[in-house]
Design a protein around this motif. Structure first.
Motif, PDB file in Angstrom:
ATOM      1  N   ASN A 196      43.481  25.516  47.802  1.00 30.07           N
ATOM      2  CA  ASN A 196      42.332  24.634  47.666  1.00 30.07           C
ATOM      3  C   ASN A 196      41.608  24.411  48.991  1.00 30.07           C
ATOM      4  O   ASN A 196      42.259  24.113  49.970  1.00 30.07           O
ATOM      5  CB  ASN A 196      42.796  23.298  47.082  1.00 30.07           C
ATOM      6  CG  ASN A 196      41.785  22.709  46.137  1.00 30.07           C
ATOM      7  OD1 ASN A 196      40.755  23.307  45.873  1.00 30.07           O
ATOM      8  ND2 ASN A 196      42.085  21.536  45.641  1.00 30.07           N
ATOM      9  N   PRO A 197      40.326  24.630  49.054  1.00 33.97           N
ATOM     10  CA  PRO A 197      39.358  24.833  47.965  1.00 33.97           C
ATOM     11  C   PRO A 197      39.113  26.302  47.635  1.00 33.97           C
ATOM     12  O   PRO A 197      38.129  26.633  46.995  1.00 33.97           O
ATOM     13  CB  PRO A 197      38.085  24.198  48.531  1.00 33.97           C
ATOM     14  CG  PRO A 197      38.147  24.543  49.988  1.00 33.97           C
ATOM     15  CD  PRO A 197      39.628  24.463  50.333  1.00 33.97           C
ATOM     16  N   LYS A 198      40.013  27.184  48.056  1.00 37.89           N
ATOM     17  CA  LYS A 198      39.799  28.618  47.842  1.00 37.89           C
ATOM     18  C   LYS A 198      40.741  29.174  46.784  1.00 37.89           C
ATOM     19  O   LYS A 198      41.866  28.709  46.614  1.00 37.89           O
ATOM     20  CB  LYS A 198      40.004  29.383  49.148  1.00 37.89           C
ATOM     21  CG  LYS A 198      39.008  28.999  50.206  1.00 37.89           C
ATOM     22  CD  LYS A 198      39.247  29.733  51.487  1.00 37.89           C
ATOM     23  CE  LYS A 198      38.217  29.281  52.514  1.00 37.89           C
ATOM     24  NZ  LYS A 198      38.469  29.833  53.813  1.00 37.89           N
ATOM     25  N   LEU A 199      40.250  30.202  46.094  1.00 40.39           N
ATOM     26  CA  LEU A 199      41.061  31.011  45.203  1.00 40.39           C
ATOM     27  C   LEU A 199      41.114  32.388  45.847  1.00 40.39           C
ATOM     28  O   LEU A 199      40.081  33.024  46.046  1.00 40.39           O
ATOM     29  CB  LEU A 199      40.422  31.082  43.814  1.00 40.39           C
ATOM     30  CG  LEU A 199      41.195  31.857  42.759  1.00 40.39           C
ATOM     31  CD1 LEU A 199      40.987  31.230  41.388  1.00 40.39           C
ATOM     32  CD2 LEU A 199      40.824  33.318  42.738  1.00 40.39           C
ATOM     33  N   ILE A 200      42.311  32.817  46.217  1.00 39.24           N
ATOM     34  CA  ILE A 200      42.508  34.082  46.915  1.00 39.24           C
ATOM     35  C   ILE A 200      42.899  35.155  45.907  1.00 39.24           C
ATOM     36  O   ILE A 200      43.884  34.988  45.175  1.00 39.24           O
ATOM     37  CB  ILE A 200      43.620  33.967  47.989  1.00 39.24           C
ATOM     38  CG1 ILE A 200      43.443  32.728  48.868  1.00 39.24           C
ATOM     39  CG2 ILE A 200      43.730  35.248  48.796  1.00 39.24           C
ATOM     40  CD1 ILE A 200      42.201  32.703  49.690  1.00 39.24           C
ATOM     41  N   VAL A 201      42.141  36.244  45.861  1.00 37.91           N
ATOM     42  CA  VAL A 201      42.514  37.397  45.041  1.00 37.91           C
ATOM     43  C   VAL A 201      43.414  38.270  45.902  1.00 37.91           C
ATOM     44  O   VAL A 201      42.993  38.790  46.939  1.00 37.91           O
ATOM     45  CB  VAL A 201      41.281  38.180  44.557  1.00 37.91           C
ATOM     46  CG1 VAL A 201      41.711  39.410  43.763  1.00 37.91           C
ATOM     47  CG2 VAL A 201      40.375  37.283  43.726  1.00 37.91           C
ATOM     48  N   ILE A 202      44.673  38.416  45.475  1.00 39.15           N
ATOM     49  CA  ILE A 202      45.671  39.146  46.250  1.00 39.15           C
ATOM     50  C   ILE A 202      45.638  40.634  45.931  1.00 39.15           C
ATOM     51  O   ILE A 202      45.644  41.480  46.820  1.00 39.15           O
ATOM     52  CB  ILE A 202      47.072  38.566  46.002  1.00 39.15           C
ATOM     53  CG1 ILE A 202      47.093  37.094  46.436  1.00 39.15           C
ATOM     54  CG2 ILE A 202      48.138  39.377  46.724  1.00 39.15           C
ATOM     55  CD1 ILE A 202      48.301  36.332  45.953  1.00 39.15           C
ATOM     56  N   THR A 203      45.624  40.960  44.633  1.00 38.75           N
ATOM     57  CA  THR A 203      45.582  42.362  44.224  1.00 38.75           C
ATOM     58  C   THR A 203      45.103  42.453  42.782  1.00 38.75           C
ATOM     59  O   THR A 203      44.975  41.442  42.091  1.00 38.75           O
ATOM     60  CB  THR A 203      46.955  43.053  44.391  1.00 38.75           C
ATOM     61  OG1 THR A 203      46.773  44.482  44.297  1.00 38.75           O
ATOM     62  CG2 THR A 203      47.969  42.596  43.366  1.00 38.75           C
ATOM     63  N   THR A 204      44.843  43.673  42.338  1.00 35.36           N
ATOM     64  CA  THR A 204      44.495  43.948  40.948  1.00 35.36           C
ATOM     65  C   THR A 204      45.397  45.063  40.458  1.00 35.36           C
ATOM     66  O   THR A 204      45.878  45.885  41.224  1.00 35.36           O
ATOM     67  CB  THR A 204      43.024  44.372  40.818  1.00 35.36           C
ATOM     68  OG1 THR A 204      42.818  45.584  41.551  1.00 35.36           O
ATOM     69  CG2 THR A 204      42.089  43.289  41.314  1.00 35.36           C
ATOM     70  N   MET A 205      45.612  45.061  39.140  1.00 35.25           N
ATOM     71  CA  MET A 205      46.430  46.108  38.524  1.00 35.25           C
ATOM     72  C   MET A 205      45.781  46.525  37.212  1.00 35.25           C
ATOM     73  O   MET A 205      45.045  45.758  36.600  1.00 35.25           O
ATOM     74  CB  MET A 205      47.844  45.584  38.265  1.00 35.25           C
ATOM     75  CG  MET A 205      48.567  45.166  39.519  1.00 35.25           C
ATOM     76  SD  MET A 205      50.196  44.495  39.188  1.00 35.25           S
ATOM     77  CE  MET A 205      51.078  46.023  38.909  1.00 35.25           C
ATOM     78  N   SER A 264      38.685  49.121  44.437  1.00 35.87           N
ATOM     79  CA  SER A 264      37.988  50.384  44.628  1.00 35.87           C
ATOM     80  C   SER A 264      38.744  51.534  43.961  1.00 35.87           C
ATOM     81  O   SER A 264      38.154  52.350  43.248  1.00 35.87           O
ATOM     82  CB  SER A 264      37.816  50.654  46.121  1.00 35.87           C
ATOM     83  OG  SER A 264      37.256  51.919  46.342  1.00 35.87           O
ATOM     84  N   LEU A 265      40.040  51.576  44.183  1.00 37.69           N
ATOM     85  CA  LEU A 265      40.864  52.641  43.600  1.00 37.69           C
ATOM     86  C   LEU A 265      40.885  52.579  42.080  1.00 37.69           C
ATOM     87  O   LEU A 265      41.049  53.600  41.412  1.00 37.69           O
ATOM     88  CB  LEU A 265      42.294  52.560  44.136  1.00 37.69           C
ATOM     89  CG  LEU A 265      42.475  52.868  45.622  1.00 37.69           C
ATOM     90  CD1 LEU A 265      43.903  52.565  46.057  1.00 37.69           C
ATOM     91  CD2 LEU A 265      42.112  54.313  45.918  1.00 37.69           C
ATOM     92  N   ARG A 266      40.728  51.386  41.535  1.00 41.58           N
ATOM     93  CA  ARG A 266      40.822  51.187  40.081  1.00 41.58           C
ATOM     94  C   ARG A 266      39.459  51.009  39.420  1.00 41.58           C
ATOM     95  O   ARG A 266      39.381  50.651  38.251  1.00 41.58           O
ATOM     96  CB  ARG A 266      41.721  49.989  39.816  1.00 41.58           C
ATOM     97  CG  ARG A 266      43.136  50.292  40.278  1.00 41.58           C
ATOM     98  CD  ARG A 266      44.062  49.123  40.176  1.00 41.58           C
ATOM     99  NE  ARG A 266      45.414  49.609  40.431  1.00 41.58           N
ATOM    100  CZ  ARG A 266      46.213  49.099  41.348  1.00 41.58           C
ATOM    101  NH1 ARG A 266      45.828  48.080  42.095  1.00 41.58           N
ATOM    102  NH2 ARG A 266      47.418  49.607  41.522  1.00 41.58           N
ATOM    103  N   ASP A 267      38.398  51.244  40.185  1.00 45.81           N
ATOM    104  CA  ASP A 267      37.038  51.157  39.665  1.00 45.81           C
ATOM    105  C   ASP A 267      36.761  49.795  39.025  1.00 45.81           C
ATOM    106  O   ASP A 267      36.225  49.707  37.920  1.00 45.81           O
ATOM    107  CB  ASP A 267      36.763  52.286  38.673  1.00 45.81           C
ATOM    108  CG  ASP A 267      35.270  52.462  38.407  1.00 45.81           C
ATOM    109  OD1 ASP A 267      34.469  52.125  39.297  1.00 45.81           O
ATOM    110  OD2 ASP A 267      34.922  52.906  37.297  1.00 45.81           O
ATOM    111  N   LEU A 268      37.160  48.726  39.728  1.00 47.98           N
ATOM    112  CA  LEU A 268      36.905  47.358  39.285  1.00 47.98           C
ATOM    113  C   LEU A 268      35.865  46.720  40.199  1.00 47.98           C
ATOM    114  O   LEU A 268      35.970  46.819  41.422  1.00 47.98           O
ATOM    115  CB  LEU A 268      38.186  46.525  39.331  1.00 47.98           C
ATOM    116  CG  LEU A 268      39.266  46.883  38.319  1.00 47.98           C
ATOM    117  CD1 LEU A 268      40.578  46.212  38.673  1.00 47.98           C
ATOM    118  CD2 LEU A 268      38.821  46.499  36.915  1.00 47.98           C
TER     119      LEU A 268
END
Length: 87
Positions: free
Chosen positions: A72-81, A23-27
């Motif tokens: 597995n079976p999940k892919l966890i999104v931890i953060t974005t930069m 949200s902060l990075r407009d992604l």
């Protein structure tokens, strides 16, 4: 929602922290999926944690990087930069 990463399909999960940073990075979720599915991959600090990064057309804050963990079976999104540089 499913995502392809290194030729495998995973159920994608966004942490609360990842959603805040997006949200902060407009992604958007679409942006993050694009990076994960088509970006460059760099191992992080274990066999199941990675940085995935890519330039997204039309953005002035490239590279976009997504920190992920395979549970597995999940892919966890931890953060974005943004403005990320591989080291």
């Amino acid at each position: 929602m499913k995502v392809l990463f290194q030729k495998a399909s995973y159920e994608i999960v966004f942490t609360d922290h990842a959603r805040l940073q997006m949200s902060l990075r407009d992604l958007t979720e679409e942006d993050v999926l694009n990076v994960i599915e088509t970006g460059e991959v760099r191992a992080k600090d274990s066999e199941r944690k990675f940085w995935v990064y890519k330039e997204l057309k039309g953005r002035g804050d490239n590279l976009i990087s997504v920190s992920i963990s395979i549970e597995n079976p999940k892919l966890i999104v931890i953060t974005t930069m943004v403005n990320w540089r591989p080291q």
